[in-house]
Design a protein around this motif. Sequence first.
Motif, mmCIF file in Angstrom:
data_model
loop_
_atom_site.group_PDB
_atom_site.id
_atom_site.type_symbol
_atom_site.label_atom_id
_atom_site.label_comp_id
_atom_site.label_asym_id
_atom_site.label_seq_id
_atom_site.Cartn_x
_atom_site.Cartn_y
_atom_site.Cartn_z
ATOM 1 N N GLU A 1 49.263 -88.484 100.638
ATOM 2 C CA GLU A 1 49.861 -88.508 101.971
ATOM 3 C C GLU A 1 49.700 -87.221 102.771
ATOM 4 O O GLU A 1 49.898 -87.238 103.991
ATOM 5 C CB GLU A 1 51.356 -88.833 101.847
ATOM 6 C CG GLU A 1 51.607 -90.197 101.210
ATOM 7 C CD GLU A 1 53.077 -90.461 100.991
ATOM 8 O OE1 GLU A 1 53.882 -90.093 101.872
ATOM 9 O OE2 GLU A 1 53.417 -91.034 99.943
ATOM 10 N N PRO B 1 48.586 -84.486 105.185
ATOM 11 C CA PRO B 1 47.656 -84.542 106.310
ATOM 12 C C PRO B 1 46.661 -83.371 106.312
ATOM 13 O O PRO B 1 45.860 -83.237 107.221
ATOM 14 C CB PRO B 1 48.571 -84.469 107.527
ATOM 15 C CG PRO B 1 49.735 -83.662 107.047
ATOM 16 C CD PRO B 1 49.918 -84.034 105.595
ATOM 17 N N CYS C 1 43.896 -80.833 103.827
ATOM 18 C CA CYS C 1 43.011 -80.892 102.661
ATOM 19 C C CYS C 1 43.482 -79.924 101.583
ATOM 20 O O CYS C 1 43.890 -78.796 101.889
ATOM 21 C CB CYS C 1 41.585 -80.526 103.060
ATOM 22 S SG CYS C 1 40.834 -81.715 104.187
ATOM 23 N N ASN D 1 42.414 -84.006 97.221
ATOM 24 C CA ASN D 1 43.328 -85.023 97.724
ATOM 25 C C ASN D 1 42.589 -85.990 98.646
ATOM 26 O O ASN D 1 41.416 -85.800 98.983
ATOM 27 C CB ASN D 1 44.581 -84.400 98.355
ATOM 28 C CG ASN D 1 44.337 -83.701 99.673
ATOM 29 O OD1 ASN D 1 43.206 -83.567 100.141
ATOM 30 N ND2 ASN D 1 45.404 -83.237 100.288
ATOM 31 N N THR D 2 43.278 -87.057 99.024
ATOM 32 C CA THR D 2 42.667 -88.110 99.826
ATOM 33 C C THR D 2 42.126 -87.578 101.145
ATOM 34 O O THR D 2 41.044 -87.976 101.586
ATOM 35 C CB THR D 2 43.688 -89.237 100.071
ATOM 36 O OG1 THR D 2 44.121 -89.728 98.797
ATOM 37 C CG2 THR D 2 43.093 -90.378 100.860
ATOM 38 N N THR D 3 42.835 -86.663 101.771
ATOM 39 C CA THR D 3 42.363 -86.086 103.037
ATOM 40 C C THR D 3 41.060 -85.319 102.820
ATOM 41 O O THR D 3 40.119 -85.436 103.619
ATOM 42 C CB THR D 3 43.450 -85.197 103.666
ATOM 43 O OG1 THR D 3 44.627 -85.988 103.840
ATOM 44 C CG2 THR D 3 43.014 -84.639 105.013
ATOM 45 N N ARG E 1 38.174 -87.768 102.340
ATOM 46 C CA ARG E 1 37.704 -88.297 103.629
ATOM 47 C C ARG E 1 36.886 -87.243 104.382
ATOM 48 O O ARG E 1 35.864 -87.552 104.991
ATOM 49 C CB ARG E 1 38.883 -88.761 104.479
ATOM 50 C CG ARG E 1 39.453 -90.097 104.038
ATOM 51 C CD ARG E 1 40.392 -90.695 105.079
ATOM 52 N NE ARG E 1 41.492 -89.836 105.434
ATOM 53 C CZ ARG E 1 42.712 -89.882 104.887
ATOM 54 N NH1 ARG E 1 42.980 -90.761 103.955
ATOM 55 N NH2 ARG E 1 43.654 -89.052 105.277
ATOM 56 N N CYS E 2 37.330 -86.018 104.345
ATOM 57 C CA CYS E 2 36.644 -84.933 105.045
ATOM 58 C C CYS E 2 35.209 -84.763 104.524
ATOM 59 O O CYS E 2 34.276 -84.604 105.300
ATOM 60 C CB CYS E 2 37.454 -83.646 104.866
ATOM 61 S SG CYS E 2 36.866 -82.244 105.805
ATOM 62 N N THR F 1 43.197 -74.801 100.687
ATOM 63 C CA THR F 1 43.833 -75.739 101.602
ATOM 64 C C THR F 1 43.491 -75.364 103.034
ATOM 65 O O THR F 1 43.331 -74.174 103.347
ATOM 66 C CB THR F 1 45.366 -75.792 101.392
ATOM 67 O OG1 THR F 1 45.905 -76.831 102.202
ATOM 68 C CG2 THR F 1 46.044 -74.484 101.698
ATOM 69 N N GLU G 1 44.012 -77.205 107.269
ATOM 70 C CA GLU G 1 44.485 -78.302 108.107
ATOM 71 C C GLU G 1 43.496 -78.694 109.174
ATOM 72 O O GLU G 1 43.548 -79.803 109.698
ATOM 73 C CB GLU G 1 45.784 -77.900 108.805
ATOM 74 C CG GLU G 1 46.940 -77.695 107.867
ATOM 75 C CD GLU G 1 48.216 -77.318 108.613
ATOM 76 O OE1 GLU G 1 48.368 -77.715 109.785
ATOM 77 O OE2 GLU G 1 49.035 -76.623 108.012
#
Length: 148
Positions: free
Chosen positions: A39, A41, A43, A59-61, A64-65, A141, A143
């Motif tokens: 969840e 938002p 990376c 993670n999922t973000t 996708r990136c 990480t 954003e």
Amino acid sequence: MTQLALVQLMLDSYRRLVGRELLPADWPLEQAAHWLQFEAPFCVLAHEASSDPRFIFANTTAQRCFEYSAAELIGLPSRLSAEAPNRQERQQLLDTVSRQGYATGYRGLRIAKSGRRFWIENVTVWNLIDDTGVCHGQAATYEKWQDA
């Protein structure tokens, strides 16, 4: 290392080295791990500490990136997230993190599975150091990212 143990290591190392929380400190570990993986938002990626480190968390973000599935990204050498001309700059960042424990404010060019190039911005990278002082790798990480 289990997924929960890895998340705990990422959270503890971030708190210890960066001096703030990556997630709310009062969240139970299972809740934090689920939210961070599915969840968040922003990376979050991590690689292990070998001479040619491979991703151990994305993670999922981040998936996708970079346009990879979890199965494709986990185990991929992390150097392949940057094109060859940009790998020296990436390595200099990682060397700084190795010496200082973490670095913030990094901006770098990355490449997705499709070949799409994109900038990652305001990146924080930190060492994954356990309570005994052993370094298990590094995590990052960010954003913000935008196509190049």
